[in-house]
Design an enzyme around this catalytic site. Sequence first.
Site, PDB file in Angstrom:
ATOM      1  N   PRO A   1      26.953  33.732  43.862  1.00 34.05           N
ATOM      2  CA  PRO A   1      27.137  33.593  42.412  1.00 34.05           C
ATOM      3  C   PRO A   1      28.584  33.849  42.014  1.00 34.05           C
ATOM      4  CG  PRO A   1      25.160  34.863  42.901  1.00 34.05           C
ATOM      5  CD  PRO A   1      25.883  34.677  44.205  1.00 34.05           C
ATOM      6  N   GLU A   2      29.096  32.967  41.172  1.00 36.58           N
ATOM      7  CA  GLU A   2      30.467  33.082  40.696  1.00 36.58           C
ATOM      8  C   GLU A   2      30.449  33.520  39.233  1.00 36.58           C
ATOM      9  OE1 GLU A   2      32.705  29.545  41.688  1.00 36.58           O
ATOM     10  OE2 GLU A   2      31.698  29.340  43.625  1.00 36.58           O
TER      11      GLU A   2
END
Length: 273
Positions: A2-3
């Site tokens: 996840p960014e």
Amino acid sequence: MPELPEVETICRGLRPLVSGRRLFRVEVRERRLRSRVAPGIPSRLQGKAVLGVERRGKYILFLLEGETVWLFHLGMSGKLIHVAGGRPREKHDHIIVSLDNGHELRYHDPRRFGLSLVVSRAGLEGLAQIRNLGLEPFDPRFNGDYLYAASRASRRRIRDLLIDQRIVAGLGNIYANEILFNAGVRPTARAWRLGRARVERIAEMIPEVLQAAIRWCGTSFSDYRDAEDGFGEFQNHLAVYDREGGKCRVCGATIKRVAVGNRSAFYCPACQK
């Protein structure tokens, strides 16, 4: 992994669900994450009220009473979800928090590459994970001048500069590729060779692309889920990332893939120079 848009989506989803709630019980079912979960974490958390949920880079920060911060990093496959208390537990539910209203927070991570630790509010900025982070893309100080100065000091390719957490906090490979497409710059271009106008265009596109991804609740390829275990939708709007062999949505050229470092980069050979 996840960014920024995924982590921001989770924080925005959790904020109204847990703010003001009290951590009634904390159960650590598996301590072997990236770093072992400290044995004293449950006792430091139980009974504390949640004052807010914030994000720094790719980290989720629960602000608790008593000047305490509970920090999470989701690693490669983690998800942090708010569920009904009666939901059956799953194999990789490693941390389960019972809230005072009967709901639960669950940290689920098949690959166990996430991170969970507790720190004082005063000690947060001194953490190894936090102290070297660069500016947030939505910080008013993040602009073309900032990125241009960083590019002058780097001999790396521009994609690698963008995903350096010491330069841009929270930015990862998916969105670096999308940003460079929107800026018309190839991911293999050397950062220091780019003129000011091209770097300023990249800096302009960074918050724009990230805000668009947040509006679509992030990108779900496999493991990522939002705070209520739902899928993101930005994968349906990607211009180049993971689209090797597909047609450019702007010009119709074939999307290319190239190895840059130990990650793939994607670009349109016609739109990006």
